[in-house]
Scaffold this motif. Sequence first.
Motif, PDB file in Angstrom:
ATOM      1  N   LYS A  98       0.824  -1.204   0.000  1.00 19.77           N
ATOM      2  CA  LYS A  98       0.000   0.000   0.000  1.00 19.77           C
ATOM      3  C   LYS A  98       0.863   1.262   0.000  1.00 19.77           C
ATOM      4  O   LYS A  98       0.534   2.258  -0.648  1.00 19.77           O
ATOM      5  CB  LYS A  98      -0.913  -0.005   1.228  1.00 19.77           C
ATOM      6  N   THR A  99       1.987   1.201   0.708  1.00 20.04           N
ATOM      7  CA  THR A  99       2.850   2.375   0.846  1.00 20.04           C
ATOM      8  C   THR A  99       3.844   2.522  -0.299  1.00 20.04           C
ATOM      9  O   THR A  99       4.037   3.617  -0.829  1.00 20.04           O
ATOM     10  CB  THR A  99       3.622   2.305   2.174  1.00 20.04           C
ATOM     11  N   PHE A 100       4.486   1.422  -0.698  1.00 21.58           N
ATOM     12  CA  PHE A 100       5.584   1.504  -1.654  1.00 21.58           C
ATOM     13  C   PHE A 100       5.248   0.955  -3.046  1.00 21.58           C
ATOM     14  O   PHE A 100       5.954   1.254  -4.005  1.00 21.58           O
ATOM     15  CB  PHE A 100       6.806   0.763  -1.102  1.00 21.58           C
ATOM     16  N   GLY A 101       4.218   0.140  -3.138  1.00 22.03           N
ATOM     17  CA  GLY A 101       3.884  -0.462  -4.420  1.00 22.03           C
ATOM     18  C   GLY A 101       3.040   0.435  -5.301  1.00 22.03           C
ATOM     19  O   GLY A 101       2.611   1.517  -4.911  1.00 22.03           O
ATOM     20  N   ILE A 102       2.809  -0.038  -6.499  1.00 23.35           N
ATOM     21  CA  ILE A 102       1.994   0.707  -7.457  1.00 23.35           C
ATOM     22  C   ILE A 102       0.558   0.805  -6.970  1.00 23.35           C
ATOM     23  O   ILE A 102       0.008  -0.143  -6.399  1.00 23.35           O
ATOM     24  CB  ILE A 102       2.058   0.021  -8.840  1.00 23.35           C
ATOM     25  N   THR A 103      -0.062   1.955  -7.151  1.00 23.20           N
ATOM     26  CA  THR A 103      -1.460   2.164  -6.808  1.00 23.20           C
ATOM     27  C   THR A 103      -2.185   2.704  -8.039  1.00 23.20           C
ATOM     28  O   THR A 103      -1.563   3.003  -9.060  1.00 23.20           O
ATOM     29  CB  THR A 103      -1.614   3.174  -5.653  1.00 23.20           C
ATOM     30  N   GLN A 104      -3.474   2.845  -7.936  1.00 20.55           N
ATOM     31  CA  GLN A 104      -4.255   3.359  -9.058  1.00 20.55           C
ATOM     32  C   GLN A 104      -3.845   4.785  -9.435  1.00 20.55           C
ATOM     33  O   GLN A 104      -4.007   5.209 -10.580  1.00 20.55           O
ATOM     34  CB  GLN A 104      -5.738   3.320  -8.711  1.00 20.55           C
ATOM     35  N   SER A 105      -3.321   5.517  -8.467  1.00 18.97           N
ATOM     36  CA  SER A 105      -2.968   6.915  -8.719  1.00 18.97           C
ATOM     37  C   SER A 105      -1.490   7.119  -9.060  1.00 18.97           C
ATOM     38  O   SER A 105      -1.039   8.250  -9.241  1.00 18.97           O
ATOM     39  CB  SER A 105      -3.318   7.767  -7.488  1.00 18.97           C
ATOM     40  N   THR A 106      -0.721   6.031  -9.168  1.00 19.23           N
ATOM     41  CA  THR A 106       0.700   6.156  -9.481  1.00 19.23           C
ATOM     42  C   THR A 106       0.897   6.721 -10.891  1.00 19.23           C
ATOM     43  O   THR A 106       0.318   6.222 -11.849  1.00 19.23           O
ATOM     44  CB  THR A 106       1.399   4.785  -9.387  1.00 19.23           C
ATOM     45  N   THR A 107       1.723   7.741 -11.005  1.00 25.39           N
ATOM     46  CA  THR A 107       2.048   8.309 -12.317  1.00 25.39           C
ATOM     47  C   THR A 107       3.527   8.170 -12.641  1.00 25.39           C
ATOM     48  O   THR A 107       3.909   8.189 -13.814  1.00 25.39           O
ATOM     49  CB  THR A 107       1.656   9.792 -12.392  1.00 25.39           C
ATOM     50  N   SER A 108       4.367   8.058 -11.618  1.00 22.65           N
ATOM     51  CA  SER A 108       5.789   7.801 -11.815  1.00 22.65           C
ATOM     52  C   SER A 108       6.084   6.408 -11.276  1.00 22.65           C
ATOM     53  O   SER A 108       5.835   6.134 -10.093  1.00 22.65           O
ATOM     54  CB  SER A 108       6.649   8.843 -11.098  1.00 22.65           C
ATOM     55  N   LEU A 109       6.598   5.552 -12.133  1.00 25.30           N
ATOM     56  CA  LEU A 109       6.710   4.124 -11.807  1.00 25.30           C
ATOM     57  C   LEU A 109       8.138   3.625 -11.979  1.00 25.30           C
ATOM     58  O   LEU A 109       8.800   3.923 -12.969  1.00 25.30           O
ATOM     59  CB  LEU A 109       5.784   3.322 -12.725  1.00 25.30           C
ATOM     60  N   ILE A 110       8.597   2.857 -11.001  1.00 23.23           N
ATOM     61  CA  ILE A 110       9.857   2.140 -11.113  1.00 23.23           C
ATOM     62  C   ILE A 110       9.532   0.652 -11.210  1.00 23.23           C
ATOM     63  O   ILE A 110       8.793   0.119 -10.381  1.00 23.23           O
ATOM     64  CB  ILE A 110      10.777   2.395  -9.900  1.00 23.23           C
ATOM     65  N   ALA A 111      10.073   0.002 -12.219  1.00 26.68           N
ATOM     66  CA  ALA A 111       9.882  -1.438 -12.397  1.00 26.68           C
ATOM     67  C   ALA A 111      11.224  -2.130 -12.195  1.00 26.68           C
ATOM     68  O   ALA A 111      12.216  -1.752 -12.827  1.00 26.68           O
ATOM     69  CB  ALA A 111       9.331  -1.745 -13.783  1.00 26.68           C
ATOM     70  N   VAL A 112      11.244  -3.117 -11.309  1.00 27.68           N
ATOM     71  CA  VAL A 112      12.476  -3.850 -11.017  1.00 27.68           C
ATOM     72  C   VAL A 112      12.260  -5.324 -11.323  1.00 27.68           C
ATOM     73  O   VAL A 112      11.237  -5.906 -10.949  1.00 27.68           O
ATOM     74  CB  VAL A 112      12.885  -3.692  -9.540  1.00 27.68           C
ATOM     75  N   LYS A 113      13.236  -5.921 -11.994  1.00 32.95           N
ATOM     76  CA  LYS A 113      13.180  -7.346 -12.304  1.00 32.95           C
ATOM     77  C   LYS A 113      14.428  -8.017 -11.735  1.00 32.95           C
ATOM     78  O   LYS A 113      15.562  -7.706 -12.132  1.00 32.95           O
ATOM     79  CB  LYS A 113      13.125  -7.551 -13.816  1.00 32.95           C
ATOM     80  N   LEU A 114      14.218  -8.927 -10.785  1.00 33.06           N
ATOM     81  CA  LEU A 114      15.310  -9.686 -10.190  1.00 33.06           C
ATOM     82  C   LEU A 114      15.475 -11.009 -10.934  1.00 33.06           C
ATOM     83  O   LEU A 114      14.477 -11.665 -11.255  1.00 33.06           O
ATOM     84  CB  LEU A 114      15.026  -9.957  -8.709  1.00 33.06           C
ATOM     85  N   PRO A 115      16.710 -11.447 -11.180  1.00 34.81           N
ATOM     86  CA  PRO A 115      16.936 -12.664 -11.973  1.00 34.81           C
ATOM     87  C   PRO A 115      16.952 -13.930 -11.114  1.00 34.81           C
ATOM     88  O   PRO A 115      17.867 -14.738 -11.193  1.00 34.81           O
ATOM     89  CB  PRO A 115      18.311 -12.400 -12.577  1.00 34.81           C
TER      90      PRO A 115
END
Length: 207
Positions: A98-115
């Motif tokens: 709720k605090t750090f993840g993507i929400t409906q109102s997110t406009t700036s997004l960081i996507a991380v992919k761990l191998p």
Amino acid sequence: MAAVRTFTLPHYSAYPVQVALFRDVKNAEYLRSQLLAANPEFDYAFLDAAMILTPTHLSAASFLALHAFLNSTHKTRTPHSELVFRLSPNNNIGESYKTFGITQSTTSLIAVKLPIKADGSIDSSISNESVSAHLGAVVEGQSVELSEGIEELGDAAEVHRIKKAYKITCAKGGKKGAKGINGDAGKKDDRSDIESVILGTIALKGS
């Protein structure tokens, strides 16, 4: 294709991390719905960029998540959920999202992919190219070119929200200089102090 930067973590050079930054995201609700549906094609740590203070803030949580799965000390089901969990100062995974993840109102997004897979084995199918192609196809937003030091990851930080999340009631201000206490130099010093508190908090939680 999205702009994706590859970086490595101390002691884990065999596990390159892929990260991308998007601004003006238009389909955050859709991306979030895919996460909630546990769609394996959307197995990322999708983070609200407003809650990431600096690149070190993100890399510290990424290190803790990777370390936890490689040593079977993880608290969540997947490496990416572990990353979100490790960003949080508390042990409530729902609150972490709720605090750090993507929400409906997110406009700036960081996507991380761990191998790394949920069983702790390396996922050799993940590459900069595969992540770039997939994110470019599914994220509706402006892809931001990241420098080698990925400094841009802190550009969207909303410091007041971050301080509230970590319960930082005050931080030492910057020293007065040519630009004054409220100038750029002061803001930089203040952010450095906040970062130190955050890193100590998440390290203590991970110990």
